[in-house]
Write a protein that holds these residues in place. Structure first.
Motif, PDB file in Angstrom:
ATOM      1  N   TYR B 251       0.775  -1.134  -0.090  1.00 55.60           N
ATOM      2  CA  TYR B 251       0.058  -0.002  -0.206  1.00 55.60           C
ATOM      3  C   TYR B 251       0.810   1.209   0.150  1.00 55.60           C
ATOM      4  O   TYR B 251       0.637   2.434  -0.702  1.00 55.60           O
ATOM      5  CB  TYR B 251      -0.852  -0.010   1.260  1.00 55.60           C
ATOM      6  CG  TYR B 251      -1.935   1.159   1.236  1.00 55.60           C
ATOM      7  CD1 TYR B 251      -2.825   1.313   0.130  1.00 55.60           C
ATOM      8  CD2 TYR B 251      -2.038   2.088   2.180  1.00 55.60           C
ATOM      9  CE1 TYR B 251      -3.690   2.457   0.174  1.00 55.60           C
ATOM     10  CE2 TYR B 251      -3.032   3.011   2.161  1.00 55.60           C
ATOM     11  CZ  TYR B 251      -3.732   3.052   1.279  1.00 55.60           C
ATOM     12  OH  TYR B 251      -4.610   4.246   1.057  1.00 55.60           O
ATOM     13  N   LYS B 364       5.281  -4.655  -7.715  1.00 57.26           N
ATOM     14  CA  LYS B 364       4.095  -5.312  -7.849  1.00 57.26           C
ATOM     15  C   LYS B 364       4.030  -6.775  -7.899  1.00 57.26           C
ATOM     16  O   LYS B 364       3.289  -7.579  -7.198  1.00 57.26           O
ATOM     17  CB  LYS B 364       3.298  -4.664  -8.876  1.00 57.26           C
ATOM     18  CG  LYS B 364       1.821  -5.322  -9.133  1.00 57.26           C
ATOM     19  CD  LYS B 364       1.084  -4.684 -10.254  1.00 57.26           C
ATOM     20  CE  LYS B 364      -0.382  -5.141 -10.436  1.00 57.26           C
ATOM     21  NZ  LYS B 364      -0.395  -6.662 -10.701  1.00 57.26           N
ATOM     22  N   THR B 367       4.360  -8.003  -4.429  1.00 54.09           N
ATOM     23  CA  THR B 367       3.269  -7.818  -3.553  1.00 54.09           C
ATOM     24  C   THR B 367       2.065  -8.913  -4.132  1.00 54.09           C
ATOM     25  O   THR B 367       1.164  -9.061  -3.486  1.00 54.09           O
ATOM     26  CB  THR B 367       2.866  -6.339  -3.395  1.00 54.09           C
ATOM     27  OG1 THR B 367       2.430  -5.861  -5.013  1.00 54.09           O
ATOM     28  CG2 THR B 367       3.679  -5.490  -2.754  1.00 54.09           C
ATOM     29  N   LYS B 371       0.182 -11.070  -1.541  1.00 59.16           N
ATOM     30  CA  LYS B 371      -1.096 -11.097  -1.391  1.00 59.16           C
ATOM     31  C   LYS B 371      -2.171 -12.377  -1.552  1.00 59.16           C
ATOM     32  O   LYS B 371      -3.148 -12.447  -1.496  1.00 59.16           O
ATOM     33  CB  LYS B 371      -1.939  -9.824  -2.041  1.00 59.16           C
ATOM     34  CG  LYS B 371      -1.372  -8.519  -1.580  1.00 59.16           C
ATOM     35  CD  LYS B 371      -1.613  -7.486  -2.612  1.00 59.16           C
ATOM     36  CE  LYS B 371      -2.985  -7.026  -2.520  1.00 59.16           C
ATOM     37  NZ  LYS B 371      -3.321  -5.628  -3.516  1.00 59.16           N
ATOM     38  N   PRO B 383      -3.929  -7.517   6.464  1.00 58.50           N
ATOM     39  CA  PRO B 383      -4.304  -6.662   7.530  1.00 58.50           C
ATOM     40  C   PRO B 383      -5.699  -6.247   7.554  1.00 58.50           C
ATOM     41  O   PRO B 383      -6.417  -5.929   6.455  1.00 58.50           O
ATOM     42  CB  PRO B 383      -3.258  -5.343   7.112  1.00 58.50           C
ATOM     43  CG  PRO B 383      -2.297  -6.130   6.325  1.00 58.50           C
ATOM     44  CD  PRO B 383      -2.920  -7.167   5.594  1.00 58.50           C
TER      45      PRO B 383
END
Lengths: 457, 391
Positions: B251, B364, B367, B371, B383
């Motif tokens: 984020y 990216k 991540t 994720k 989270p």
């Protein structure tokens, strides 16, 4: 000489046979108490903020796009009222009105945002709806105490059987949902979940072993598919109810599934003999005397019940109309009692192409909180909804008709992440519907990953 | 007994026709999450906090020297030294920033915001505080001020801003600023920078005390997760908190630090993906690229656990070593891609947008796996999602 009754006549007679109302009353009381506890939990956990206040975007159900949350303070009031109504249901006070208002009020909270969907919340809505029409306040209720016209010692058996059918549909479909190669032959996702719960007292050290995951997977499959049978058979009932308590006790211990374990434990009592509370509380062994009740089930009522049950039976099976794995494409996933059968996480990014050819990426977090993003990343129809919203926002801002594509990488039951949505499709031009979604890519064919750890502390 | 278990597993797996071949050697695998947490606490998080605290003290010294040197021939050298000290402390802070768990994250990240409130910053608000302190230094108390007037971002502005003009629009400009001489303006800014640096060092000390074994000992809190009296239900819950911290790279780093200023995503300048300097982190230094590199390296430190147990070992233990290998390779590629950005992020967003886009894409890739498969394999939640119900 009288002719022997036909099967239909025997069924009709069985449906109106009087049964002790105390079992159904106990079910009503326990259901109301569990709902009250669940609502109070929502009120005190901060979830109202997370579910209704924080989000800037809500995912809608078809036809319910107009449903929006109250302002924050009124959402708290709304839930407080639901808690009171749950107590009224338990007490049998203004029972039908309470059940009706609870059904409307609770279903409203679920309709606000699809990411709030939980199977057991759906079940709560269905049971509350049935309560509106079933006279479960006939005894052991303030209404029955206040109004003699309400008071009855017995109720027609169809009331009991309708509720039993509803619960049986839940259990059997939850079991059938586990009849997958991942669950039965890959021991997933239980293998993943159990290895993460090795801190459980006493049995924890065993949970990391693969054979335990297999035993648990097959056990859960057999439990769900057959528990109704064992609860219905008098001789096996005590053992079956013990199994209910152990099974749902473990799910309560291991998983964040809210009131579900308590709800299903209460629901199991509907399979007991209808007089069980009378025997338990008063030690009475006599059945109540049959009162002058229905001689036959009115045709419109029978038709309504048949239609309701047909929907309940068919809706969970609709995923067979779609090719591919429902756990991947989610076509037919909701309202189908596919409870806790997948571990699925994804990463989604939207790509907006402006009319002049420029491209902009839109991370979902611009619209969603973490909980919503997690749900959306695993469910194609929600990805489509957000794509439409993004397109609308650009068009409203004066950029004209934009194209919106999604890059969606999803991992199912521990597998390597793979694309779930066709990245070449302009989702802004795709309409949602019941037809198979050709913009969803094929799911994984390789077996799920297995975690094999024996001393994971 | 073991052979009986293996037999059962083999039997069930065989029924599946390839539904997962059990690995005979896999039964020997073990992993200790508490040991991983202790290693991360002792060898990754605590050292980062200590280094940050030491650099924060050094910043106070450097700014004090800068203020002493105002109007002397050493002024520029002292200013450069203060700027360098700020960069050093910022690099150390960015390590901690990537590991936001425990004391720094408590009370809705209050301590974090006091140290570093980005993206909630305001150069104008800092200018107003500069004037307030200048007018009444004896009674001025920075600890009662809002977070956007304190911390690293305030010190950065005061230490690096080239112009002595206020950053405020005319209607909210601090009264009396324009009437000050340039020397007084420099003195006023340096004085407030020193006050802010002292406050920053005090917050760093609070943070360090919370982690140090002889004080708050959060290392032990982390390592004893799940034991009696622990705030964590289990070691797994504590691992989830550490993994939550890793999402900073998604984020904040990927989206806010790289994509927003570069116009890769919609930003404060519009929906159309225009370059937006207002979104830059550390725009005065400028230090955005270095911050991102520090974040990625800190992510790597938590992921690998340095020389001890980390998420890479955790993944290997659960038969997902290839995911660990992929994520580390992607991480190294992301670091290389950010290093390859010419100059600072703000300039590169205009002059070399393809390099910034490549860096964003590389981050990216990290991540995306974080994720998806990372969470599923380790049964972790994203989270904000830990407490929600499922079914």
């Amino acid at each position: 000489m009288t002719s022997r009754p036909t099967t239909i006549e025997r069924v009709r007679a069985a449906l109106v046979r009087p049964v002790d109302a105390t079992g159904l009353a106990a079910f009503r009381v326990l259901f109301g108490v569990v709902l009250f506890a669940g609502i109070v939990r929502v009120l005190t956990s901060g979830w109202i903020e997370k579910m209704y206040v924080e989000p800037r975007f809500f995912f809608s159900y078809w036809g319910f796009e107009w449903v929006r949350p109250w302002p924050a303070a009124w959402m708290y009031v709304h839930y407080a009222v639901l808690a009171v109504l749950a107590l009224f249901i338990a007490a049998g006070l203004f029972y039908r009105a309470s059940a009706a208002l609870f059904f409307i009020g609770f279903t409203y909270t679920q309709l606000i945002d699809v990411t709030n969907y939980l199977n057991h919340h759906y079940l709560v809505s269905l049971l509350a709806l049935l309560f509106v029409f079933l006279p479960l306040h006939a005894t052991w209720s303030i209404d029955a105490w206040r109004k003699p016209s309400v008071r009855r010692e017995t109720l027609p058996a169809w009331v009991l059987w309708l509720l039993r059918a509803q619960i049986a549909i839940v259990y059997v479909n939850a079991g059938l949902a586990k009849a997958t190669s991942d669950w039965l032959f890959g021991a997933q996702p239980l293998n993943i979940w159990l290895t993460a719960r090795m801190h459980t007292p006493i049995i924890g050290p065993w949970l990391g072993e693969l054979w335990v995951a297999y035993v648990a997977s097959w056990g859960a499959f057999l439990y769900d598919t057959t528990i109704v049978l064992w609860l219905s058979w008098r001789r096996s009932r005590p053992f079956a109810f013990a199994a209910v308590i152990v099974f749902h006790g473990l799910t309560f211990l291991w998983f964040n599934i809210g009131i579900f374990p308590f709800l299903m434990t209460v629901n199991a009592t509907i399979f007991f003999a209808p007089s069980w509370p009378r025997r338990l509380v008063r030690g009475e062994r006599r059945e109540p005397r049959a009162e002058g009740g229905e001689r036959r089930l009115a045709r419109p009522v029978a038709a309504l019940i048949a239609a309701y049950l047909a929907v309940q039976v068919l809706v969970p099976l609709r995923h067979f109309l779609y090719a591919g794995d429902v756990l991947w494409n989610e076509e037919g996933m909701r309202w189908s009692w596919k409870v806790m059968v997948r571990e699925k996480h994804g990463s989604t990014t939207f790509y907006v192409t402006l009319p002049d050819g420029r491209q902009v990426q839109v991370p979902p977090r611009r619209y969603l909180n973490g909980r919503q993003e997690r749900e959306m990343a695993a469910q194609p129809d929600l990805i489509l909804q957000l794509a439409h919203r993004i397109a609308r926002d650009y068009e409203d801002a004066g950029y004209g008709r934009v194209e919106v594509r999604a890059e969606s990488l999803v991992s199912l039951n521990g597998r390597r992440a793979r694309p779930m949505i066709d990245p070449t499709r302009d989702l802004a031009r795709v309409e949602d519907g019941l037809a198979p979604k050709d913009w969803i890519l094929s799911g994984p064919t390789e077996p799920p990953k297995q975690l094999e750890v024996v001393s994971w502390r | 007994m073991r052979s009986a278990r293996l037999l059962l597993v083999c039997g069930l797996a065989a029924c599946g026709g390839g539904g997962g071949e059990p690995r005979p050697d896999a039964m020997q695998v073990s992993f200790d999450r508490s040991a991983m947490l202790r290693n991360l606490g002792e060898n990754v998080l605590l050292p980062a906090v200590r280094d940050f605290d030491a650099r924060a003290d050094a910043l106070v010294t450097a700014i004090a020297a800068q203020c002493d040197a105002l109007g002397t021939p050493d002024e520029e050298a002292a200013r450069a030294a203060a700027q360098d000290a700020w960069k050093q402390v910022m690099l150390e802070w960015q390590r901690v920033e990537t590991m936001q768990l425990g004391p720094v994250a408590m009370d809705n990240r209050l301590l974090r915001d006091r140290i570093y409130s980005w993206p909630v910053t305001s150069a104008c608000a800092v200018d107003q505080e500069v004037m307030a302190r200048w007018n009444d230094p004896a009674s001025y108390d920075i600890t009662t001020e809002l977070v956007n007037r304190r911390g690293l971002a305030a010190v950065e502005y005061l230490t690096f801003a080239a112009s002595l003009d206020t950053s405020c629009p005319p209607q909210s400009a601090p009264a009396g600023w324009d009437a000050l001489s340039d020397a007084d303006k420099r003195a006023a800014r340096c004085g407030y920078a020193e006050t802010a640096a002292i406050d920053l060092a005090a917050q760093a000390q609070v943070l360090r005390d919370a982690w140090e074994p002889e004080a708050g000992n959060y290392v032990d809190v982390l390592a004893s997760a799940g034991e009696a009296g622990s705030p964590f239900e289990s070691a797994h819950a504590a691992v989830n908190v550490v993994s939550d911290a890793l999402f900073y790279v998604d984020y904040f780093v990927k989206d806010m630090k790289i994509a927003e200023p570069a116009g890769i995503v919609p930003n404060a300048c519009g929906l159309a993906g225009t370059v937006c300097p207002a979104e830059l982190e550390s725009p005065h230094a400028p230090h955005g690229k270095e911050n991102v590199l520090a974040n990625l390296r800190a992510f790597r430190a938590v992921f690998t656990g340095g020389d001890g147990l980390g998420f890479d070992d955790f993944l290997a233990a659960v038969n997902a070593a290839e995911l660990s290998t992929t994520m580390l390779a992607d991480l190294d590629a992301a670091v290389a891609a950010v290093e390859a950005i010419p100059g600072d992020l703000g300039t590169a967003a205009v002059d070399a947008p393809e390099a910034v886009a490549a860096a964003h894409a590389a981050v990216k890739r990290v991540t995306d796996n974080l994720k998806s498969q990372f969470l599923t394999v380790l049964s972790l939640d994203i989270p904000d999602d830990v407490a929600a119900d499922n079914d």
